[in-house]
Design an enzyme around this catalytic site. Structure first.
Site, PDB file in Angstrom:
ATOM      1  N   PHE A  34       0.376  10.115  -7.662  1.00  0.00           N
ATOM      2  CA  PHE A  34       0.283   8.572  -7.301  1.00  0.00           C
ATOM      3  C   PHE A  34      -0.601   7.593  -8.553  1.00  0.00           C
ATOM      4  O   PHE A  34      -0.345   6.342  -8.446  1.00  0.00           O
ATOM      5  CB  PHE A  34      -0.662   8.061  -6.261  1.00  0.00           C
ATOM      6  CG  PHE A  34      -0.015   9.173  -5.043  1.00  0.00           C
ATOM      7  CD1 PHE A  34       1.992   8.567  -4.371  1.00  0.00           C
ATOM      8  CD2 PHE A  34      -0.855   9.953  -4.380  1.00  0.00           C
ATOM      9  CE1 PHE A  34       2.396  10.016  -4.142  1.00  0.00           C
ATOM     10  CE2 PHE A  34       0.196  10.332  -2.801  1.00  0.00           C
ATOM     11  CZ  PHE A  34       1.585  10.875  -2.761  1.00  0.00           C
ATOM     12  N   TRP A  89       2.654   2.046  -3.562  1.00  0.00           N
ATOM     13  CA  TRP A  89       1.268   2.294  -4.261  1.00  0.00           C
ATOM     14  C   TRP A  89       1.142   3.648  -4.214  1.00  0.00           C
ATOM     15  O   TRP A  89       1.023   4.274  -5.265  1.00  0.00           O
ATOM     16  CB  TRP A  89      -0.354   1.833  -3.868  1.00  0.00           C
ATOM     17  CG  TRP A  89      -0.740   2.637  -4.803  1.00  0.00           C
ATOM     18  CD1 TRP A  89      -1.922   1.505  -5.830  1.00  0.00           C
ATOM     19  CD2 TRP A  89      -1.763   3.559  -4.572  1.00  0.00           C
ATOM     20  NE1 TRP A  89      -2.650   2.686  -6.640  1.00  0.00           N
ATOM     21  CE2 TRP A  89      -3.090   3.582  -5.817  1.00  0.00           C
ATOM     22  CE3 TRP A  89      -2.267   4.452  -3.640  1.00  0.00           C
ATOM     23  CZ2 TRP A  89      -3.619   4.668  -5.229  1.00  0.00           C
ATOM     24  CZ3 TRP A  89      -2.650   5.865  -3.365  1.00  0.00           C
ATOM     25  CH2 TRP A  89      -3.508   5.489  -4.665  1.00  0.00           C
ATOM     26  N   HIS A  90       1.771   4.158  -3.427  1.00  0.00           N
ATOM     27  CA  HIS A  90       1.756   5.769  -3.009  1.00  0.00           C
ATOM     28  C   HIS A  90       2.983   5.925  -4.068  1.00  0.00           C
ATOM     29  O   HIS A  90       2.920   8.071  -4.417  1.00  0.00           O
ATOM     30  CB  HIS A  90       1.748   6.288  -1.741  1.00  0.00           C
ATOM     31  CG  HIS A  90       0.305   6.287  -1.139  1.00  0.00           C
ATOM     32  ND1 HIS A  90      -0.145   5.312  -0.274  1.00  0.00           N
ATOM     33  CD2 HIS A  90      -0.635   6.927  -0.952  1.00  0.00           C
ATOM     34  CE1 HIS A  90      -1.236   5.198   0.426  1.00  0.00           C
ATOM     35  NE2 HIS A  90      -1.349   6.721  -0.226  1.00  0.00           N
ATOM     36  N   GLY A  91       3.834   5.939  -4.823  1.00  0.00           N
ATOM     37  CA  GLY A  91       4.747   6.210  -5.489  1.00  0.00           C
ATOM     38  C   GLY A  91       6.011   5.502  -5.278  1.00  0.00           C
ATOM     39  O   GLY A  91       5.817   4.169  -4.117  1.00  0.00           O
ATOM     40  N   GLY A 114       1.099  -1.391   0.006  1.00  0.00           N
ATOM     41  CA  GLY A 114       0.155  -0.020   0.179  1.00  0.00           C
ATOM     42  C   GLY A 114       0.519   1.018  -0.234  1.00  0.00           C
ATOM     43  O   GLY A 114       0.625   2.146  -0.669  1.00  0.00           O
TER      44      GLY A 114
END
Lengths: 336, 472
Positions: free
Chosen positions: B472, B322-324, B319
């Site tokens: 993102f 996923w943001h970067g 997770g």
């Protein structure tokens, strides 16, 4: 938390809220319209003045940098020739304002015979559409601005700001809200007047390259497409009306000149002007930027009074020696 | 085309006008074209990725549904997952993994020269990838039938209000709304306008004005003390919340005006009393996606204590990633995984008593929320820091002095912009109603809107500051 309010009731309240919001905003903006409005007043006054003043031989145009030139002094300096001189440079503007200004002059029969045009090069690479549409253009010019700028959002904002004092002055109002009311006070004091020039050259003044703001300076030569369309319209209008358009430049700091030389700026600027000359027959007086010492500047762009005096003397000499002016102004003005 | 630009609102005015005069079938077609125009305004070349993703998942889901052969079904779902995550891996993570590999090899004295792609990450790729993947998995699991209309499915993937930054919608919800004619109601329009105005205020007045201070406080070389570290985290906490939830509010508002209902993505996250509660309130569409399509398939809490914690950590680390494509996001994910695990251990071992009485409950809730806020703020420090060195530096600075004067000045500056949010969240939390403003009488709503509109007009920052979550 449970609530007995039904969706239709919420909808009704929402609609009532929206209607009252609209009414409140209209009332607030109507109330604000009674406040002094320096930008609108100033730009409107300039256009109205066109109806009251007769045509001159030689008209200075440009932005706040050229606005410092004193038409009376220059007219006295060229008194032998009997030329009349006016300065119609606009503070914080670009070629789009010059275009509509000249167009209005043509419509009123007050167009000059020669325009000495010296815009700051950074005004060619930046846009001012909201100010143009929000405070300057007439309704028909506003429609033309949408076409020429091809920037619908910026022009739309301009149209909105024409009806809204708070949008028009959102910058100074925002700064005031953040605890810095200086700009707002300045706006009411005398927004349309430049601060008085420093009386003497400051021998300690120094403006190194690092002090030049990026975005305005320290970049290669470029022309925004919308501004280019206005420049071409201005040149075409002058050509159609038989007005000689002389393109020149105001003096710059040594740091500005050296930075621009390192960026192929002068060559690119000249190449751009050459293209205008080829297409519209403008006269290019600009060969390179006139460099004056830091002591002659009040800030990074504007001459102080010593600088203005010195540059005016040079400019008057150049005008007197100019064959272009001699031939353009030797002929009697065209009839009405 | 940003939500906080005039260009978007002109675009939406045209879309809205067409929408209200067209019949349902043409509404969908028009919305699809508008969505592609909206996305293409960023970079039309990346439209091909959405079209590719749409085509693959449309075909895969139909093929999966058409056969009972388990092997064939697995082949199709594998094709869908590989193509979707493959695009994500190439465009978003390839360079990160290559650089990380090179760094790792250099540590052990080896070197490898692998060419980097150095392409811009397509806007919103993580959002629409997760959306299409969830659709195909739902068909694979037999939770829904595949869409019979490529137009409807393409609109589900590309629906412009939520295309670039969510909420990550499920096909079971959004696709159903696309299929049937929508009803535009007074309530929907007025609540949509409310969400748009409030979202714009959060984005332009609060988030964008705070961004300058955040950049200053997180600038490399900034001389931190404990107070400035706390303030840096607090500024960023407000900025990212207003930025992201502001975007989501506008997305939901615009959708409501058109008669669509998008998922709730934020539910007053900073009153969360535990890590678990935080993830029930923050970026809800992502946390539920991770739960349904990662944590539970990994086994969730059904395979023993150890596996539960491992599954939690895997879910949260991914997770975070996923943001970067950066290690600080991985660290942030791991940190939240550890918080969730630790909280689970404590909650199982020492289950607390429920406080009795409204006052006691409020006190207990406030205390827990304050403790959780401290953990959340440290998480934001990990998230926003430009490098691991900065994380270490700022963490070390927590043991330095705490100059009260500077802390108060920064706090006052923060509240200058954040007060509308604080007041609103208190009212929402107290009433338990996120739409509390809409329950006010008409004149009070008008007062609210006038204040919001003038704050946006005068203090709003426009023409800059793309929404943080776009990356993102």
């Amino acid at each position: 938390m449970p609530s007995s309010t039904s969706n239709s009731d919420l909808g009704r309240r929402g609609v009532l809220g929206a209607l009252l919001t609209l009414v409140a905003i209209v009332l607030i903006e109507i109330a604000c319209s009674f406040l002094p409005d320096p930008t609108i007043d100033d730009l409107a006054a300039r256009r109205v003045s066109l109806e009251e003043t007769g045509p001159v031989d030689l008209q200075i145009m440009g932005d706040s940098v050229a606005l410092a030139l004193q038409a009376d002094t220059l007219q006295t300096a060229v008194a032998d020739r009997g030329w009349t001189v006016a300065n119609q440079a606009h503070y914080a503007t670009g070629p789009e304002f010059a275009y509509y200004f000249l167009k209005t002059q043509v419509a009123h029969g007050t167009a000059p015979r020669v325009i000495w045009y010296a815009p700051s090069p950074h005004t060619l690479d930046s846009t001012r559409w909201p100010l143009l549409v929000g405070a300057y253009t007439s309704p028909s010019e506003t429609a033309d601005a949408f076409v020429k700028t091809r920037d619908v959002p910026a022009c739309t904002f301009g149209v909105l700001s024409r009806f809204s004092y708070s949008l028009r002055y959102r910058g100074p109002l925002g700064e005031a809200a953040k605890g810095d009311p200086a700009n707002l006070r300045g706006l009411y004091a005398a927004a349309h007047e430049l601060p008085p020039l420093p009386p003497e050259g400051d021998p300690d003044a120094h403006y190194p390259v690092e002090s030049l703001p990026e975005g305005t300076y320290r970049k290669a030569f470029a022309v925004q497409p919308g501004v280019d369309r206005y420049i071409r319209a201005l040149c075409r209008l002058a050509q159609d009306e038989g007005i000689v358009l002389i393109w020149d430049a105001m003096p710059v700091l040594p740091s500005v000149a050296s930075d621009r030389r390192g960026r192929h700026f002068v060559e690119d600027y000249r190449a751009y002007l050459q293209s205008l000359q080829t297409e519209y027959g403008i006269v290019i007086e600009f060969t390179d930027f006139t460099v004056m010492d830091d002591a002659y500047f009040g800030d990074i762009s504007h001459l102080n009074s010593a600088g203005v005096t010195r540059f005016q003397a040079r400019l008057a000499d150049r005008w007197l020696a100019s064959e272009t002016l001699e031939s353009a102004l030797a002929k009697p003005p065209a009839g009405p | 085309m940003l939500f906080n630009s005039i260009a978007f609102w002109l675009f939406f005015a045209v879309v809205g006008l067409l929408y209200f005069i067209l019949p349902h079938r043409w509404q969908n077609r028009m919305l699809l074209v508008a969505s592609y125009v909206f996305y293409g305004a960023w970079d039309w070349r990346f439209l091909s990725l959405i079209v590719l993703s749409t085509g693959v998942d449309y075909a895969a889901s139909k093929a999966i549904y058409a056969t009972d052969d388990a092997a064939r079904r697995k082949r199709w779902i594998t094709l869908s997952l590989v193509s979707n995550f493959g695009l994500l891996a190439v465009f978003k993570y390839y360079d990160f993994f290559v650089v990380s590999l090179q760094d790792l090899l250099s540590v052990i004295g080896l070197s490898a020269s692998i060419r980097l792609l150095e392409v811009a990450v397509p806007v919103g790729i993580s959002f629409y990838t997760f959306q299409t993947v969830s659709y195909t998995i739902d068909v694979f699991r037999g939770k829904m039938k595949p869409s019979q209309s490529i137009e409807e499915f393409a609109l589900y993937v590309a629906f412009f209000p939520q295309l670039v930054a969510g909420p990550i919608e499920r096909a079971t919800e959004l696709l159903d709304q696309i299929r049937v004619p929508r009803r535009v109601t007074k309530d929907g329009v007025s609540s949509g306008i409310y969400l748009c105005v409030w979202g714009l205020l959060k984005k332009t007045v609060i988030a964008d004005n705070l961004s300058l201070s955040v950049d200053r406080l997180f600038a490399p070389g900034y001389q931190h003390d404990a107070g400035s570290v706390v303030m840096a985290a607090a500024y960023f906490a407000i900025q990212i919340y207003c930025d992201f939830s502001g975007y989501t509010d506008i997305a939901r508002g615009v959708s409501r005006i058109l008669g669509f209902e998008l998922r709730l993505n934020f539910n007053i996250p900073y009153i969360a009393t535990s890590p678990q509660d935080f993830w029930h309130r923050w970026h809800i569409s992502l946390s539920t996606w991770l739960r349904d399509y990662l944590y539970i398939p990994l086994g969730g809490s059904r395979k023993g204590v150890a596996r539960t914690y491992i599954n939690l950590m895997i879910t949260m680390v991914l997770g975070g990633l996923w943001h970067g494509a950066a290690w600080n996001y991985v660290l942030w994910g791991a940190y939240h995984g550890a918080l969730l695990s630790l909280h689970r251990v404590i909650a199982l071992r020492w289950p607390g008593k429920t406080a009795e009485g409204r006052g006691a409950r409020l006190l207990s809730h406030t205390w827990k929320a304050l403790v959780m806020t401290v953990f959340t703020l440290y998480g934001w420090l990990l998230f926003r820091a430009g490098s691991l060195e900065q994380v270490v530096d700022m963490t070390g600075a927590l043991s330095h002095g705490f100059p009260i004067r500077r802390f108060v000045i920064d706090g006052v500056r923060l509240m200058f912009y954040a007060w509308p949010l604080v007041l609103m969240q208190i009212a929402q939390a107290w009433s338990g109603d996120l739409f509390i403003v809409r329950r006010l009488p008409g004149w009070a709503q008008a007062l609210f809107y006038v204040v919001c509109i003038y704050l946006i007009a005068i203090l709003g920052a426009f023409e800059s500051n793309a929404f943080i979550y776009f990356q993102f």
